[in-house]
Design a protein around this motif. Structure first.
Motif, PDB file in Angstrom:
ATOM      1  N   VAL A   1      24.507  32.021  36.223  1.00 37.33           N
ATOM      2  CA  VAL A   1      25.449  32.358  37.283  1.00 37.33           C
ATOM      3  C   VAL A   1      24.699  32.835  38.520  1.00 37.33           C
ATOM      4  O   VAL A   1      24.994  32.416  39.644  1.00 37.33           O
ATOM      5  CB  VAL A   1      26.431  33.441  36.787  1.00 37.33           C
ATOM      6  CG1 VAL A   1      27.255  33.986  37.937  1.00 37.33           C
ATOM      7  CG2 VAL A   1      27.346  32.858  35.737  1.00 37.33           C
ATOM      8  N   VAL A   2      23.704  33.667  38.275  1.00 34.81           N
ATOM      9  CA  VAL A   2      22.956  34.210  39.421  1.00 34.81           C
ATOM     10  C   VAL A   2      22.289  33.098  40.206  1.00 34.81           C
ATOM     11  O   VAL A   2      22.388  33.029  41.425  1.00 34.81           O
ATOM     12  CB  VAL A   2      21.921  35.243  38.943  1.00 34.81           C
ATOM     13  CG1 VAL A   2      20.934  35.566  40.048  1.00 34.81           C
ATOM     14  CG2 VAL A   2      22.623  36.508  38.504  1.00 34.81           C
ATOM     15  N   THR A   3      21.647  32.158  39.477  1.00 37.82           N
ATOM     16  CA  THR A   3      20.958  31.090  40.215  1.00 37.82           C
ATOM     17  C   THR A   3      21.958  30.201  40.951  1.00 37.82           C
ATOM     18  O   THR A   3      21.694  29.777  42.071  1.00 37.82           O
ATOM     19  CB  THR A   3      20.107  30.214  39.277  1.00 37.82           C
ATOM     20  OG1 THR A   3      20.876  29.950  38.107  1.00 37.82           O
ATOM     21  CG2 THR A   3      18.810  30.899  38.915  1.00 37.82           C
TER      22      THR A   3
ATOM     23  N   LEU B   1      24.834  30.982  42.180  1.00 36.75           N
ATOM     24  CA  LEU B   1      25.451  31.653  43.311  1.00 36.75           C
ATOM     25  C   LEU B   1      24.434  32.009  44.393  1.00 36.75           C
ATOM     26  O   LEU B   1      24.775  32.123  45.554  1.00 36.75           O
ATOM     27  CB  LEU B   1      26.159  32.931  42.854  1.00 36.75           C
ATOM     28  CG  LEU B   1      27.402  32.707  41.978  1.00 36.75           C
ATOM     29  CD1 LEU B   1      28.023  34.030  41.599  1.00 36.75           C
ATOM     30  CD2 LEU B   1      28.426  31.845  42.695  1.00 36.75           C
ATOM     31  N   LYS B   2      23.204  32.147  43.997  1.00 33.96           N
ATOM     32  CA  LYS B   2      22.220  32.648  44.947  1.00 33.96           C
ATOM     33  C   LYS B   2      21.988  31.648  46.071  1.00 33.96           C
ATOM     34  O   LYS B   2      21.804  32.019  47.229  1.00 33.96           O
ATOM     35  CB  LYS B   2      20.902  32.920  44.222  1.00 33.96           C
ATOM     36  CG  LYS B   2      20.040  33.940  44.948  1.00 33.96           C
ATOM     37  CD  LYS B   2      19.019  34.571  44.041  1.00 33.96           C
ATOM     38  CE  LYS B   2      17.986  33.588  43.543  1.00 33.96           C
ATOM     39  NZ  LYS B   2      17.003  34.242  42.654  1.00 33.96           N
ATOM     40  N   GLU B   3      22.012  30.373  45.712  1.00 30.49           N
ATOM     41  CA  GLU B   3      21.675  29.374  46.737  1.00 30.49           C
ATOM     42  C   GLU B   3      22.866  29.058  47.627  1.00 30.49           C
ATOM     43  O   GLU B   3      22.992  27.955  48.140  1.00 30.49           O
ATOM     44  CB  GLU B   3      21.185  28.094  46.055  1.00 30.49           C
ATOM     45  CG  GLU B   3      19.890  28.308  45.310  1.00 30.49           C
ATOM     46  CD  GLU B   3      19.767  27.385  44.106  1.00 30.49           C
ATOM     47  OE1 GLU B   3      20.538  26.405  44.027  1.00 30.49           O
ATOM     48  OE2 GLU B   3      18.926  27.668  43.238  1.00 30.49           O
ATOM     49  N   GLY B   4      23.765  30.016  47.730  1.00 30.30           N
ATOM     50  CA  GLY B   4      24.907  29.786  48.610  1.00 30.30           C
ATOM     51  C   GLY B   4      26.039  29.085  47.892  1.00 30.30           C
ATOM     52  O   GLY B   4      27.177  29.113  48.320  1.00 30.30           O
ATOM     53  N   ALA B   5      25.725  28.480  46.778  1.00 27.98           N
ATOM     54  CA  ALA B   5      26.741  27.839  45.954  1.00 27.98           C
ATOM     55  C   ALA B   5      27.597  26.861  46.752  1.00 27.98           C
ATOM     56  O   ALA B   5      28.809  26.879  46.702  1.00 27.98           O
ATOM     57  CB  ALA B   5      27.618  28.886  45.292  1.00 27.98           C
ATOM     58  N   GLN B   6      26.932  26.018  47.555  1.00 24.46           N
ATOM     59  CA  GLN B   6      27.702  25.077  48.360  1.00 24.46           C
ATOM     60  C   GLN B   6      27.726  23.694  47.751  1.00 24.46           C
ATOM     61  O   GLN B   6      28.619  22.899  48.051  1.00 24.46           O
ATOM     62  CB  GLN B   6      27.103  24.994  49.771  1.00 24.46           C
ATOM     63  CG  GLN B   6      27.244  26.262  50.576  1.00 24.46           C
ATOM     64  CD  GLN B   6      28.690  26.628  50.831  1.00 24.46           C
ATOM     65  OE1 GLN B   6      29.600  25.809  50.672  1.00 24.46           O
ATOM     66  NE2 GLN B   6      28.920  27.877  51.213  1.00 24.46           N
ATOM     67  N   THR B   7      26.771  23.382  46.912  1.00 27.48           N
ATOM     68  CA  THR B   7      26.693  22.004  46.426  1.00 27.48           C
ATOM     69  C   THR B   7      27.660  21.783  45.272  1.00 27.48           C
ATOM     70  O   THR B   7      28.091  22.728  44.590  1.00 27.48           O
ATOM     71  CB  THR B   7      25.270  21.693  45.945  1.00 27.48           C
ATOM     72  OG1 THR B   7      24.973  22.624  44.905  1.00 27.48           O
ATOM     73  CG2 THR B   7      24.273  21.869  47.072  1.00 27.48           C
ATOM     74  N   GLU B   8      27.894  20.536  45.082  1.00 27.61           N
ATOM     75  CA  GLU B   8      28.781  20.130  43.993  1.00 27.61           C
ATOM     76  C   GLU B   8      28.206  20.535  42.640  1.00 27.61           C
ATOM     77  O   GLU B   8      28.917  21.013  41.757  1.00 27.61           O
ATOM     78  CB  GLU B   8      28.955  18.611  44.034  1.00 27.61           C
ATOM     79  CG  GLU B   8      29.833  18.128  45.172  1.00 27.61           C
ATOM     80  CD  GLU B   8      31.278  18.507  44.945  1.00 27.61           C
ATOM     81  OE1 GLU B   8      31.853  18.087  43.937  1.00 27.61           O
ATOM     82  OE2 GLU B   8      31.831  19.276  45.786  1.00 27.61           O
ATOM     83  N   ALA B   9      26.902  20.342  42.534  1.00 23.83           N
ATOM     84  CA  ALA B   9      26.254  20.617  41.243  1.00 23.83           C
ATOM     85  C   ALA B   9      26.429  22.072  40.850  1.00 23.83           C
ATOM     86  O   ALA B   9      26.739  22.391  39.687  1.00 23.83           O
ATOM     87  CB  ALA B   9      24.770  20.279  41.335  1.00 23.83           C
ATOM     88  N   ASP B  10      26.290  22.944  41.840  1.00 23.60           N
ATOM     89  CA  ASP B  10      26.453  24.359  41.539  1.00 23.60           C
ATOM     90  C   ASP B  10      27.859  24.629  41.036  1.00 23.60           C
ATOM     91  O   ASP B  10      28.063  25.346  40.057  1.00 23.60           O
ATOM     92  CB  ASP B  10      26.187  25.190  42.801  1.00 23.60           C
ATOM     93  CG  ASP B  10      24.703  25.334  43.064  1.00 23.60           C
ATOM     94  OD1 ASP B  10      23.936  25.152  42.096  1.00 23.60           O
ATOM     95  OD2 ASP B  10      24.329  25.606  44.211  1.00 23.60           O
ATOM     96  N   GLY B  11      28.794  24.028  41.732  1.00 22.33           N
ATOM     97  CA  GLY B  11      30.176  24.236  41.324  1.00 22.33           C
ATOM     98  C   GLY B  11      30.407  23.784  39.906  1.00 22.33           C
ATOM     99  O   GLY B  11      31.029  24.489  39.097  1.00 22.33           O
TER     100      GLY B  11
ATOM    101  N   GLU C   1      31.434  25.984  36.619  1.00 19.16           N
ATOM    102  CA  GLU C   1      32.587  25.651  35.771  1.00 19.16           C
ATOM    103  C   GLU C   1      32.192  25.659  34.302  1.00 19.16           C
ATOM    104  O   GLU C   1      32.867  26.262  33.460  1.00 19.16           O
ATOM    105  CB  GLU C   1      33.105  24.247  36.139  1.00 19.16           C
ATOM    106  CG  GLU C   1      34.329  24.267  37.011  1.00 19.16           C
ATOM    107  CD  GLU C   1      34.692  22.853  37.429  1.00 19.16           C
ATOM    108  OE1 GLU C   1      34.768  21.966  36.548  1.00 19.16           O
ATOM    109  OE2 GLU C   1      34.869  22.640  38.640  1.00 19.16           O
ATOM    110  N   VAL C   2      31.055  25.009  34.051  1.00 21.23           N
ATOM    111  CA  VAL C   2      30.593  24.939  32.667  1.00 21.23           C
ATOM    112  C   VAL C   2      30.318  26.337  32.122  1.00 21.23           C
ATOM    113  O   VAL C   2      30.700  26.681  31.001  1.00 21.23           O
ATOM    114  CB  VAL C   2      29.317  24.080  32.578  1.00 21.23           C
ATOM    115  CG1 VAL C   2      28.746  24.151  31.182  1.00 21.23           C
ATOM    116  CG2 VAL C   2      29.619  22.669  32.967  1.00 21.23           C
ATOM    117  N   LEU C   3      29.691  27.147  32.965  1.00 19.38           N
ATOM    118  CA  LEU C   3      29.351  28.474  32.497  1.00 19.38           C
ATOM    119  C   LEU C   3      30.609  29.263  32.150  1.00 19.38           C
ATOM    120  O   LEU C   3      30.654  29.994  31.149  1.00 19.38           O
ATOM    121  CB  LEU C   3      28.535  29.217  33.546  1.00 19.38           C
ATOM    122  CG  LEU C   3      27.116  28.663  33.744  1.00 19.38           C
ATOM    123  CD1 LEU C   3      26.436  29.332  34.923  1.00 19.38           C
ATOM    124  CD2 LEU C   3      26.290  28.859  32.487  1.00 19.38           C
ATOM    125  N   LEU C   4      31.629  29.101  32.982  1.00 12.33           N
ATOM    126  CA  LEU C   4      32.884  29.783  32.675  1.00 12.33           C
ATOM    127  C   LEU C   4      33.471  29.270  31.359  1.00 12.33           C
ATOM    128  O   LEU C   4      33.996  30.049  30.555  1.00 12.33           O
ATOM    129  CB  LEU C   4      33.887  29.569  33.809  1.00 12.33           C
ATOM    130  CG  LEU C   4      33.687  30.522  34.990  1.00 12.33           C
ATOM    131  CD1 LEU C   4      34.654  30.173  36.093  1.00 12.33           C
ATOM    132  CD2 LEU C   4      33.891  31.961  34.548  1.00 12.33           C
TER     133      LEU C   4
END
Lengths: 470, 781
Positions: free
Chosen positions: A258-260, A262-272, A276-279
């Motif tokens: 989660v930290v990684t 969110l840290k990068e601004g969480a703008q990319t699709e991959a982060d999203g 989701e998976v983590l949740l």
């Protein structure tokens, strides 16, 4: 006098230092034909000299109040015997002798010992950098006995039961032992060992299988894998028993993920997607009945709340992420608030701070509202109405604005009271309705009060529910 | 009696012959084999058998001697053992025997033989055959074991010297293999008692080793003294001459056979030349089981020769030295008056009327039977006394009043586990505070406390000394940069003290492991010590000033590592013990020694002053302790009884007892006045490193390598067994267990530590016990 031959052969080997060794040394010096008599008497003499040095060294050992001879003692002995000392053996680093494997083709050579010379890999040494300075000598004082009774403190050895004590004393003081024996008789040291083992913390070692499972699981969960694998992994997490040992690792992995993300601004699709998976993983863990998760809640909550309240989630996933985070939170609370009563007040406080304090982004506010919705009706009432959350949000919204934030508020209002099936708008001319409108404006602020004007029943319901409670 | 054996002088000539013998026989055997094969091929069965037989008989004689020599021995042996007067012959020289043989008028052939033997000596020929020694020893062992139970403890000690002499003879004559075989066969039965000596002898393998080894030469040149009752002695003589007693007749061939006779001759030779029997009129049963320790062994050199006593007997020697002045040292009248004045003043100030009674401590009551020294007996000391002397004496009185009184005798009468037992325990046993050193690299051979307990010092194998302040005060030395002219009084002296300090301080100066440390006793428990002495393997003793924290003097004189150093009880003088077999007396104002105490036959391992500083006790690796007159430098007492090197000593504060601990793991308590052993205390399972008496001399505390601190009752009777703890009537089985754990009954308490060998035990004047040791980390080697 009938069997002297056999006896002679047997006693030939009695000396410790063999004449063969002398012959080996002679050969190494280039003396090829050393006669047996010379070799054997040389061997005898060498053995005597070695004994002489050892006897001398044992005196130094005794006076140094030790029970093992070190190279230092040998050095001192050689010095007083007027022999040049052997250089290069320092007592800090005693040579380790190892026994060679027996040679199959020369069985009668006996055991062969050699100095174990470890090969040092410079790269490794430089990388490890494990140079620690030893501590200097220090002293501690403790009571060994107080008026003849030994206090049971950690500095003193544990009291030994009587029968064991007897056994210990029984075991062998070798009367008149020539050299000071190492004192600890066997039984005593074993008793000590047992004690130490008992005192040691239980160290759990993760089995190889579990380690393998862990790496496979984490690999298959994160995005670049196909969904079937992920589903399977989640299903396994949801239902499989015996993962308790992995739980701390999983939780840590979750937190870091989660930290990684969110840290990068969480703008990319991959982060999203990874969020989701983590949740999903969190909810899967929560669903698994065989896991004892309570001790880890404090590690799990930051991950959920971060997702919920983060200001800039990837736009395509934002609503979904916040909704599912809120759902997970609500599940967590329903599951564990009974055993952990202070949990929901604490979370609510966090959410309220996020909702009301001035410089928060819309995303955070939306998340907080969704979180409150997730917690329940009471939380919504307290947060939105009493805490003035609706007014804050309303004052920030431009006229006629729509968006996830407004939606979330409307959802929250729905939670307070369900909207009527057949909305009937409030009439500004009617006196009763005007009172209601004013009340609504007092409670919800202009922006959201206007939204409710269209449904009289809903508005009244909300007002009554607020009044009921207060 | 003291005829030198011819063996010693001529052995050099014998060994080369033997060395070359195997080669000869090897050559012969190869030729013989050829002959045998030839005979076999030709079918001469009888001739072959005859040759084989002769070859085998040749092989038996390992020395490679010709048959004629063997025959000669046999013939001679018969005559040598035919005693003219039974019972008398044992103590005669072989030369006498030969003379007798000639006088008896034997056949002329024998006469000729004897005449031809003159130069070589009959003995040597008798002893060249190694097998007779084995045979003889076997017979002797069988005889001792077969003797009546009441004589067994008396006879067993004979085995050891005879074994040693046989072994040494074999080695000296070059029969290495025979010696090793002999050792392997018979040493196990002797090992429990004589492990150290046996091991040392087993390392001797060549004649030259025997020639150069001290222990071997002592066996050769000294008489081994054995104590025996009259009846036991006559039994032994009877057996040696007639072969009677002990082994039942008919068991084996005994002494009727030829071998037996030769064996008996070999034993007789040793008995004649190397043993001395101290025949007592007491019956065998009256001799205590431990008595042999004191009166058996190579005593003649251990006990200094006096013209009066011909027989080496420690008790006779000790008695010949007259009485010792063991009382407390006198205090000068001025010092006593001043001390009394100070005590009175303080009692007025403290409004403590009881302090008046303290004055009696200044005049300790004379113990009956103990002579107190007068001032003229004392070592020369400065005439006037200083403030610190008064302080010390005052503090001594105060200590005596505030002392925790230990009454170990109260423990012996009560059950330890009962309520009264607990109270008695509290009254009888001390409180012990343990100071543990951690992270000691190569080891700390010594660790010591200052008399006022403000400082602790440890000497390390890494050649340095470390001081710790136990009160957490900063240890400050003096700066180096100051001008001498600016120093006028104590005020200006304190100005040049270093500004910062640490609570610990390293003293560097030695170039070898530091084996012993001693704080100066001048301040007593009143003031911190000003000097420290250290003894090291670099053969120097160094004096360190604790004001400047520097080395002030290096005392050189010993040729070898200095094992121990101790201040005299009143300062100024100190004594050292060294590997060079001497102890020396020094004073701080001279760099050369004042007295050398020589007489020990081996390292002097430890040294302790008598409390009145008139006497000095030393313990040595020759298994004895000695008491020396400090001024005359003469040995006045010798204490024989330990079965191993001594490791430490302690003299009781009342000046009457000496406790010594040795590598035989026993602690012996000696009465200084008579020189007799009071008792032997056993229970430690490893070396004892330190001993200390309580202030009333009623308790002894010991610490050692077995990680324990043990308390002993000095006044208790001792003796084996622990009937007090078991309580129930003792069955034979528990008895044997008790024998194994061999704790004597005067062991009051054992306090184990965690992996900490105790290097120092220290009783304060107020009877608090401090112990120090270095913790051994479990993984260290």
């Amino acid at each position: 006098m009938s069997k002297p031959k056999a006896k002679a052969a047997q006693t030939h080997q009695t000396g410790i230092y063999k004449s063969d060794s002398v012959r080996d040394v002679a050969e190494s010096l280039g003396i090829a034909n050393l006669s047996e008599t010379v070799a054997s008497s040389l061997a005898s003499d060498v053995e005597y000299r070695i004994h002489q040095v050892i006897e001398e060294a044992s005196r130094f050992m005794r006076h140094a109040r030790r029970t093992t001879i070190t190279t230092l003692d040998i050095d001192q002995a050689l010095r007083v015997l007027n022999i040049e000392p052997l250089y290069g053996h320092n007592p800090d680093n005693p040579p380790v002798f190892r026994r060679a494997l027996p040679f199959p083709n020369a069985a009668n050579v006996g055991p062969v010992y050699f100095v174990d010379d470890e090969e040092i890999d410079f790269d490794r040494v430089l990388r490890e950098e494990k140079i620690t300075l030893p501590k200097g000598v220090s002293w501690t004082a403790h009571w060994l006995a107080v008026e003849g009774v030994q206090p049971l403190i950690p500095e003193n050895p544990p009291a030994i039961p009587k029968d064991v004590a007897q056994e210990i004393t029984k075991s062998p003081p070798q009367a008149n032992g020539a050299f000071p024996l190492t004192p600890p008789s066997e039984s005593r040291s074993t008793v000590k060992k047992q004690q130490q083992q008992q005192q040691q913390l239980v160290k759990q070692v993760l089995s190889r299988e579990l380690q393998l499972y862990y790496t496979r699981l984490t690999a298959s969960l994160l995005p670049p894998t196909d969904s079937t694998k992920r589903t399977a992994a989640l299903a396994s997490l949801r239902n499989d028993a015996g993962l308790q040992a992995l739980l701390p690792y999983l939780i840590r992995w979750l937190g870091e993920g989660v930290v990684t993300a969110l840290k990068e601004g969480a703008q990319t699709e991959a982060d999203g997607r990874s969020l989701e998976v983590l949740l999903d993983v969190v909810s899967a863990i929560l669903e698994n009945n065989t896991l004892f998760i309570e001790p880890y809640l404090h590690q799990l909550l930051p991950a959920i709340l971060s997702t919920l309240l983060h200001s800039t989630l990837p736009p395509s996933h934002a609503t979904h992420l916040r909704t599912s985070a809120a759902q997970t939170l609500s599940r967590l609370l329903t599951q564990h608030s009974t055993t952990y009563p202070s949990l929901s007040p604490r979370i609510m406080k966090t959410l309220l701070v996020a909702l009301i304090s001035s410089d928060k982004s819309k995303g955070t506010r939306e998340g907080a509202i969704r979180g409150l919705v997730g917690i329940g009706k009471e939380a919504v009432r307290k947060g939105l109405v009493e805490g003035g959350g609706v007014k804050v949000v309303g004052s920030e919204c431009a006229l006629g604005e729509t968006g996830p934030l407004v939606d979330s508020v409307m959802t929250a209002l729905h939670v307070l009271h369900a909207a009527s099936d057949m909305p009937e708008s409030l009439d500004a001319t009617d006196d009763g309705d005007t009172v209601t409108m004013r009340q609504l404006q007092d409670v919800l602020g202009n922006f959201f009060a206007e939204k409710l004007y269209g449904d009289k029943g809903w508005a009244l319901g909300i007002l009554s529910s607020i009044k009921q409670q207060s | 009696m003291s005829a030198a054996t011819p063996a010693a002088s001529s052995s050099g000539g014998v060994s080369p012959v033997n060395a070359s013998a195997p080669d000869v026989t090897q050559n012969v055997s190869s030729i013989d084999r050829l002959v045998l094969e030839y005979l076999r091929s030709r079918g001469h069965k009888d001739a072959e058998r005859a040759l084989n037989e002769s070859l085998e008989s040749g092989g038996v004689d390992e020395s490679g001697k010709t048959v004629s020599a063997e025959d000669l021995i046999k013939t001679l042996a018969v005559y040598a053992q035919k005693p003219s007067r039974p019972g008398d012959n044992v103590l005669k020289e072989s030369a006498n025997v030969l003379q007798e043989l000639t006088a008896m008028g034997n056949p002329p052939s024998i006469q000729n033989l004897i005449a031809s033997l003159g130069t070589v000596g009959a003995e040597e020929i008798l002893s060249v055959d190694p097998t007779d020694k084995e045979e003889g020893f076997r017979e002797l062992e069988a005889w001792v074991e077969g003797s009546l139970d009441m004589y067994k403890p008396e006879f067993r000690p004979i085995l050891f010297p005879i074994f040693c002499h046989f072994h040494l003879d074999l080695v000296q004559r070059g029969f290495k293999e025979a010696a090793l075989r002999f050792y392997g066969t018979y040493s196990p039965s002797l090992a429990p008692m004589h492990h150290a000596t046996l091991h040392h002898l087993s390392t001797l393998l060549l004649p030259s080793h025997v020639q150069n080894d001290d222990d071997a030469q002592r066996f050769k040149n000294e008489k081994y003294v054995i104590r025996m009752s009259r009846s036991g002695f006559s039994l032994l003589v009877g057996w040696l001459t007639e072969g009677v007693g002990g082994e039942a007749s008919g068991a084996g061939d005994g002494f009727s056979g030829e071998k037996g006779k030769r064996g008996r001759a070999a034993i007789m030779r040793v008995v004649n030349n190397h043993l001395r029997f101290d025949v007592t009129s007491a019956s065998a049963t009256a001799v205590s089981p431990n008595a042999w320790e004191e009166s058996t062994g190579l005593l003649s050199q251990l006990i200094p020769q006096t013209s009066a006593s011909a027989t080496p007997n420690p008790h006779a020697f000790n008695a010949s030295k007259g009485e010792l002045k063991l009382g407390p040292a006198p205090i000068s009248e001025e010092l006593r008056a001043e001390t009394e004045r100070v005590i009175r003043e303080q009692s007025v100030l403290d409004r403590d009327p009881n302090a008046q009674y303290d004055l009696q401590f200044l005049r300790p009551p004379a113990i009956p039977g103990v002579i107190s020294p007068t001032e003229s007996d004392m070592l020369p000391y400065p005439q006037s006394f200083k403030t610190v002397d008064v302080q010390r004496e005052v503090e001594k009185v105060r200590d005596a009043r505030k002392r925790i009184r230990l009454e170990p005798s109260a423990l012996s009468s009560v059950d330890m586990n009962s309520v009264q037992g607990g109270a008695a325990r509290a009254r009888g046993l001390p409180s012990i505070c343990a100071y543990t050193l951690h992270d000691v690299g190569e080891g700390a051979p010594c660790c010591t406390f200052s008399p006022d307990l403000t400082l602790m010092a440890a000497g390390f194998s890494e050649s340095y000394i470390r001081l710790w302040s136990l009160k957490n005060e900063k240890l400050k030395g003096l700066r180096n940069d100051f001008s001498l002219s600016s120093v006028k009084d104590s005020g200006s002296l304190s100005k040049i003290q270093q500004k910062e300090g640490n609570t610990t301080r390293k003293l560097v100066g030695h170039s070898g492991p530091v084996y012993s440390l001693s704080f100066d006793p001048l301040g007593g428990s009143a003031a911190p010590p000003r000097y420290l002495l250290s003894a090291s393997a670099d053969a120097t003793t160094r004096l360190w000033s604790l004001d400047t924290m520097t080395n002030v003097v290096a005392f050189r004189g010993h040729q070898n590592p200095v094992w121990d150093v101790q201040w005299s009880p009143m300062g100024i003088y100190f004594a050292t013990a060294s590997r060079d077999r001497t102890a020396r007396l020094w004073s701080t104002d001279r760099t050369s020694c004042l007295r050398i105490y020589a007489g020990h036959l081996n390292d002097v391992d430890c040294v302790r002053f008598h409390p009145n500083s008139l006497y000095l006790a030393t313990g040595s690796s020759d298994w004895t302790a000695r008491l020396w007159d400090v001024q005359r430098g003469a040995c006045v007492r010798v204490f024989i009884g330990h079965q191993g090197s001594l490791s430490t000593l302690a003299i009781s504060p009342d000046g009457r007892y000496l406790a010594s601990a040795g590598e035989d793991l026993a602690i012996n308590l000696w009465d200084l006045g008579s020189g007799r052993r009071i008792k032997k205390m056993t229970g430690h399972t490893a070396s004892v490193y330190s001993l200390s008496f309580s202030a009333e001399s009623s308790m002894l505390v010991s610490g050692g390598a077995d990680w324990t601190v043990r308390c002993w009752d000095v006044r208790g009777a001792g003796g084996p067994g622990k009937s007090r703890e078991s309580g129930v009537t003792e069955s034979p089985i528990t008895r044997t267990i008790d024998d194994e754990n061999n704790e004597t009954s005067d062991l009051l308490a054992t306090f184990p530590t965690k992996r900490t060998p105790i290097t120092n035990v220290h009783f304060t004047p107020r009877n608090l016990c401090l112990v120090a040791g270095n913790f051994l980390a479990p993984d260290s080697r």
